[in-house]
Design an enzyme around this catalytic site. Structure first.
Site, PDB file in Angstrom:
ATOM      1  N   HIS A 115      -3.365 -11.926   3.053  1.00  0.00           N
ATOM      2  CA  HIS A 115      -2.769 -11.075   2.025  1.00  0.00           C
ATOM      3  C   HIS A 115      -1.780 -11.846   1.172  1.00  0.00           C
ATOM      4  O   HIS A 115      -1.566 -11.532   0.009  1.00  0.00           O
ATOM      5  CB  HIS A 115      -2.126  -9.865   2.680  1.00  0.00           C
ATOM      6  CG  HIS A 115      -3.148  -9.010   3.330  1.00  0.00           C
ATOM      7  ND1 HIS A 115      -3.920  -8.145   2.619  1.00  0.00           N
ATOM      8  CD2 HIS A 115      -3.575  -8.950   4.596  1.00  0.00           C
ATOM      9  CE1 HIS A 115      -4.776  -7.560   3.429  1.00  0.00           C
ATOM     10  NE2 HIS A 115      -4.586  -8.036   4.637  1.00  0.00           N
TER      11      HIS A 115
ATOM     12  N   GLU B 286      -1.229  17.139 -13.576  1.00  0.00           N
ATOM     13  CA  GLU B 286      -1.468  16.510 -12.267  1.00  0.00           C
ATOM     14  C   GLU B 286      -1.535  17.542 -11.142  1.00  0.00           C
ATOM     15  O   GLU B 286      -1.594  17.188  -9.967  1.00  0.00           O
ATOM     16  CB  GLU B 286      -0.415  15.429 -11.982  1.00  0.00           C
ATOM     17  CG  GLU B 286       0.997  15.802 -12.297  1.00  0.00           C
ATOM     18  CD  GLU B 286       1.981  14.627 -12.243  1.00  0.00           C
ATOM     19  OE1 GLU B 286       1.603  13.525 -11.820  1.00  0.00           O
ATOM     20  OE2 GLU B 286       3.147  14.844 -12.619  1.00  0.00           O
TER      21      GLU B 286
ATOM     22  N   ASP C 226      -1.810  11.874  -8.835  1.00  0.00           N
ATOM     23  CA  ASP C 226      -1.461  13.134  -8.171  1.00  0.00           C
ATOM     24  C   ASP C 226      -2.579  14.157  -8.282  1.00  0.00           C
ATOM     25  O   ASP C 226      -2.857  14.883  -7.333  1.00  0.00           O
ATOM     26  CB  ASP C 226      -0.165  13.702  -8.758  1.00  0.00           C
ATOM     27  CG  ASP C 226       1.041  13.101  -8.072  1.00  0.00           C
ATOM     28  OD1 ASP C 226       1.034  13.050  -6.826  1.00  0.00           O
ATOM     29  OD2 ASP C 226       1.959  12.646  -8.763  1.00  0.00           O
TER      30      ASP C 226
ATOM     31  N   CYS D 245      -2.603   8.535 -17.537  1.00  0.00           N
ATOM     32  CA  CYS D 245      -1.661   7.489 -17.113  1.00  0.00           C
ATOM     33  C   CYS D 245      -1.778   7.188 -15.620  1.00  0.00           C
ATOM     34  O   CYS D 245      -1.006   6.408 -15.082  1.00  0.00           O
ATOM     35  CB  CYS D 245      -0.226   7.864 -17.476  1.00  0.00           C
ATOM     36  SG  CYS D 245       0.293   9.420 -16.751  1.00  0.00           S
TER      37      CYS D 245
HETATM   38  C1  PEP Z   1       0.047  10.132 -11.547  1.00  0.00           C
HETATM   39  O1  PEP Z   1       0.327  10.998 -10.699  1.00  0.00           O
HETATM   40  O2  PEP Z   1      -1.125   9.807 -11.831  1.00  0.00           O
HETATM   41  C2  PEP Z   1       1.113   9.412 -12.248  1.00  0.00           C
HETATM   42  C3  PEP Z   1       0.830   8.560 -13.205  1.00  0.00           C
HETATM   43  O3  PEP Z   1       2.386   9.622 -11.839  1.00  0.00           O
HETATM   44  P1  PEP Z   1       3.028   8.944 -10.543  1.00  0.00           P
HETATM   45  O4  PEP Z   1       2.043   7.902 -10.059  1.00  0.00           O
HETATM   46  O5  PEP Z   1       4.309   8.344 -10.974  1.00  0.00           O
HETATM   47  O6  PEP Z   1       3.191  10.092  -9.621  1.00  0.00           O
HETATM   48 MG    MG Z   2       2.311  11.812 -10.582  1.00  0.00          MG
END
Ligand code: PEP
Ligand code: MG
Length: 819
Positions: A450, A686, A710, A757
């Site tokens: 790793h 999410e 999420d 995102c």
């Molecule tokens: C997500 O939930 O996809 C996100 C971008 O937020 P985080 O990973 O910060 O919970």
């Molecule tokens: Mg999130």
């Protein structure tokens, strides 16, 4: 190790009480010349302050540390009570092992004892044997020798299966096995040849040393035994989630070989991370941590150890998040495995037993870790042996905490160097600063370790397994490290330095060209524009994102301002940070997500009561609405910064219209107080309820950004941090894709745009499908910006749409990935 003779064993002993039993072993020790009679009194006194009952019918009485002067020579004596003897209430003892310890010579013997502690059949045998040699052999020949005793019978409920995969029972399949086994109540054993392991312990399974194609006998005994055997046999037949360690991309990276031909004699190792580095050598000295061997208060030492382990767990969690955000789930996975190792009940149990023999927490923990690592190291399989290094890494994390020692990686020289080490642990590697460590050269290690994976993710050239001579190289000697071809050249001649420098610059030039292209927008071949922005978690990352070609920040995770501190950041502090970002972004958009704390991210100063399901508890916007002052302070800082650049506000974890309206109302109040400009609002999608209410939510915002990390966990009901489920929680699951499709359709009708995102935006296949579904902005990790742009430039939007429609019709994530 001390010798055990037959005169140290009293078979069929008689005693009416614990005190009499202690006296029996005490007399043996006195008779053998190990101690003065007064030490028996000390052994009795020890019972007043701590319980020397080990468990499963064994007690280990010993005296107080302060009376050690009464011992002539370290010794052990054993009294056998076949009928059993009451030790403390509810504790029946069959073997009393008296210890007079002047030094550490008896520890190996005690370690052997710990190996049989959970072997009820073996203890019964020793409690009834009429041959003292059985006891002596069992205690002096170590765990491997235990097999000269008859093995316990196999459970009647069992099934034989052949182990598949490329690498035998290494860490990943063992973890997967244990994970399933722990869901059953029954006792589970696994036999491979003559070795038998507890099926619920990862370390025990590793110690089987089971190679690929070996036959495993899965045995279970207890209420749900049939189900357990069936489930485990099926899991083994399905390959136990085993995959190849290196992806194609990794191995290409590791084996791309533009040849650098130099005349200086080379030291040859294995190419582990590509690139050329030229810098003086600096030896990485692992810190020697020193511990007092003995300690007086076992309760206190146990508590100290438990606290250090809990802190170590939190550190690993943070490290996992950091590496995950920077380099992706695959690179970060090792820190989940480390958490698993740190949670091994055996490691702690053995250390506690040693503490109760009068040793300090550090000493006991070290012994426990070293013994386990040595066992794993003695296995045949190279991949398994690498796990010994992981165990030691985990072990020294706890030791450093116990010793309050500084992080080694933070003690680097100020000028750039090539780091030389025997080996580097993943934890140490993850903390290296690539601006100061230009290359890594190790005597040991392998390209699949790793450490090598993390070096690649940090873009640090590395040569591993170069042999012990590299440890004798003079500090400060100039070195050319060729990470493409696995070579290093010490004190090279001038022409070689020139040649290497030229080659380094050529690579640089190629990178530079890529970097230049990364500033161009990503248009598909048929002219559709996809905005590629980046996720950031600090002001420094915002800078790096712009340099990498990001067209803005699509997700600023503001939690970094709030974690690892004693009080929340002030409004001014937050404003200064956001302002620094708008300055760096120079007109590019910055989407600031308001605080998403809770779930796995804790801020102790908020004094939130513990929750059974933190991911379903006070998290994200819920927490902010419950703590309006915290929320207002952040909003004030954001609105002040909005005067300095194009900022958009995004609320996380919105699950209902009420939450969105309440959040907007507070924001509007703050805006008015400050006479600040209006900003665009967006929400993260999410939570499944937000998808289902997307049409209504869309009326109140300017954009959606889908947080697939999420959303996937809540749609599939799989904890995103779970060491095993996390791998199955694939955002390309058709259920998640259909949720995204619903969201985009609702947004389109309302006339607002949609971004993504979550991590899947930075996956080449994910980017194609998402844009095909109508997502117009991808917010990806900094290291993926240029590659995702390049990828999108090669695709047509028509093909992407077709791909997306086919993906929506798929039944499984695997089918989507296979498209
Ligand atoms: C997500 O939930 O996809 C996100 C971008 O937020 P985080 O990973 O910060 O919970
Ligand atoms: Mg999130």
């Amino acid at each position: 190790m001390i010798q055990l003779e037959t005169q140290s064993i009293q078979l069929n002993a008689v005693a009416n009480s614990k005190a009499e039993a202690i006296s029996v072993v005490g007399q043996l020790l006195v008779g053998n010349g190990n101690m003065q009679p007064a030490y028996i009194q000390s052994m009795l006194q020890r019972e007043q302050v701590s319980n020397t009952y080990l468990g499963n019918g064994i007690a280990i009485p010993h005296g107080l540390a302060s009376d050690r002067e009464l011992i002539h020579e370290t010794g052990i004596a054993i009294a056998q009570f076949p009928q059993g003897l009451d030790w403390n209430t509810g504790e029946t003892v069959y073997l009393v092992i008296g210890i007079a310890a002047r030094s550490d010579e008896h520890i190996e013997l005690l370690a052997n004892l710990t190996h049989i502690l959970d072997d009820v059949a073996a203890i019964q045998h020793l409690a009834n044997t009429t041959d003292p040699m059985h006891i002596i052999r069992r205690l002096t020949q170590g765990s491997a020798a235990a097999s000269d005793e008859p093995l316990p019978d196999d459970f009647p409920c069992h099934e034989d299966v052949v182990l598949k995969g490329k690498a035998g029972m290494h860490a990943r399949p063992a973890t997967a096995f244990v994970d399933i086994a722990r869901q059953f109540e029954c006792d589970i054993r696994v036999r491979c040849g003559s070795k038998v392991a507890n099926g619920k312990s990862m370390l025990a399974l590793l110690k089987l040393g089971a190679e690929t194609q070996s036959t495993l006998r899965i045995m279970a005994q207890g209420k749900d035994e049939t189900l357990a055997v069936a489930a485990l046999a099926e899991a083994v037949r399905n390959g136990l989630e085993d995959e190849e360690e290196l992806t194609e991309q990794d191995s290409q990276a590791a084996h791309a070989t533009p040849v650098l031909e130099l005349t200086t004699p080379a030291i040859t190792g294995i190419a582990a991370s590509p690139g050329i580095a030229i810098a003086p050598l600096h030896r990485f000295h692992p810190e020697t941590l020193e511990f007092a061997a003995m300690a007086d208060d076992p309760q206190h030492e146990t508590e100290r150890l438990k606290q250090a382990i809990a802190t170590g767990m939190r550190q690993l969690q943070a490290l996992h998040e950091e590496v995950n955000a920077r380099s992706g789930a695959k690179q970060a996975a090792i820190f989940l495995a480390h958490q698993e190792l740190l949670g091994e009940p055996d490691l702690l149990a053995e250390a506690i037993r040693t503490i109760h023999l009068g040793h300090s927490a550090g000493w006991a923990w070290n012994l426990s870790v070293q013994q386990k690592a040595a066992e794993v190291e003695s296995l045949q399989d190279a991949l398994l042996r690498e796990r010994a290094a992981d165990l030691r890494d985990v072990g020294s994390r706890v030791l450093r905490l116990l010793a309050h020692a500084k992080d080694q990686a933070s003690c680097m020289p100020d000028t750039p160097v090539i780091l030389v080490a025997e080996d580097l642990s993943p934890s140490d590697t993850a903390k290296l600063d690539p601006t100061r460590v230009l290359g890594i050269l190790t005597a040991a290690g392998g390209p699949t370790a790793h450490t090598a994976i993390i070096a690649r993710s940090l873009d640090i050239p590395a040569v591993v397994s170069a042999g012990d001579t590299v440890l004798t190289l003079p500090e400060g000697a100039l070195c050319i490290l060729d990470g493409d071809n696995g070579k290093c050249y010490i004190s090279p001649v001038a022409e070689d330095i020139e040649r290497a420098e030229k080659s380094r610059q050529q690579r640089h030039a190629i990178r530079h060209m890529e970097a230049l292209a990364c500033y161009q927008p990503a248009f598909t071949t048929d002219g559709q524009r996809i905005e590629v922005v980046a996720n950031a978690g600090s002001a420094q990352e915002v800078e790096l994102a712009i340099q990498a070609g990001a067209e803005g920040i699509g997700l600023l995770r503001t939690e970094f301002l709030f974690l690892h501190r004693d009080a929340p950041p002030t409004e001014d502090e937050q404003f200064a940070t956001y302002h620094a970002m708008t300055r760096s972004l120079n007109g590019l958009p910055l989407i600031i997500r308001t605080l998403d704390i809770g779930g796995d991210k804790e801020a102790p100063y908020l004094q939130l009561p513990p929750e059974q399901n933190p991911f379903l508890g006070m998290r994200g916007i819920r927490l902010c609405l419950a703590k309006p002052e915290l929320f207002r302070t952040q909003l004030r800082a954001i609105y002040r910064a909005a005067n300095t650049g194009p900022i958009r506000i995004m609320f996380p974890m919105i699950a209902s219209i009420e939450e969105l309206l309440a959040a907007k109302e507070i924001a509007e109040e703050v805006r008015k107080e400050l006479h600040a400009p209006n900003v665009e609002f967006g929400i993260m999608i999410e939570v499944p309820s937000a998808v289902m209410m997307a049409s209504e939510l869309a009326r109140h915002v300017n954009f959606f950004s889908i947080g697939t990390n999420d959303l996937t966990q809540y749609v599939l009901a799989m904890d995103r941090m779970h060491p095993h489920l996390a791998r199955q929680a694939d955002a390309l699951h058709p259920a998640v894709l259909r949720m995204i499709d619903l969201t985009v359709k609702a947004a389109r009708e309302a006339g607002i745009w949609v971004g993504v995102c979550g991590g899947i935006a930075g996956d080449p296949k994910g980017a194609a499908i998402l844009s095909g579904l109508g997502v117009s902005e991808l917010s990806v990790s900094i290291s993926s910006v240029s590659s995702i742009k390049a990828r999108l430039r090669k695709l047509s939007s028509r093909d992407n749409q077709q791909l997306a429609q086919t993906a929506l019709r798929c039944k499984t994530a695997a089918e989507v990935r296979a498209l």
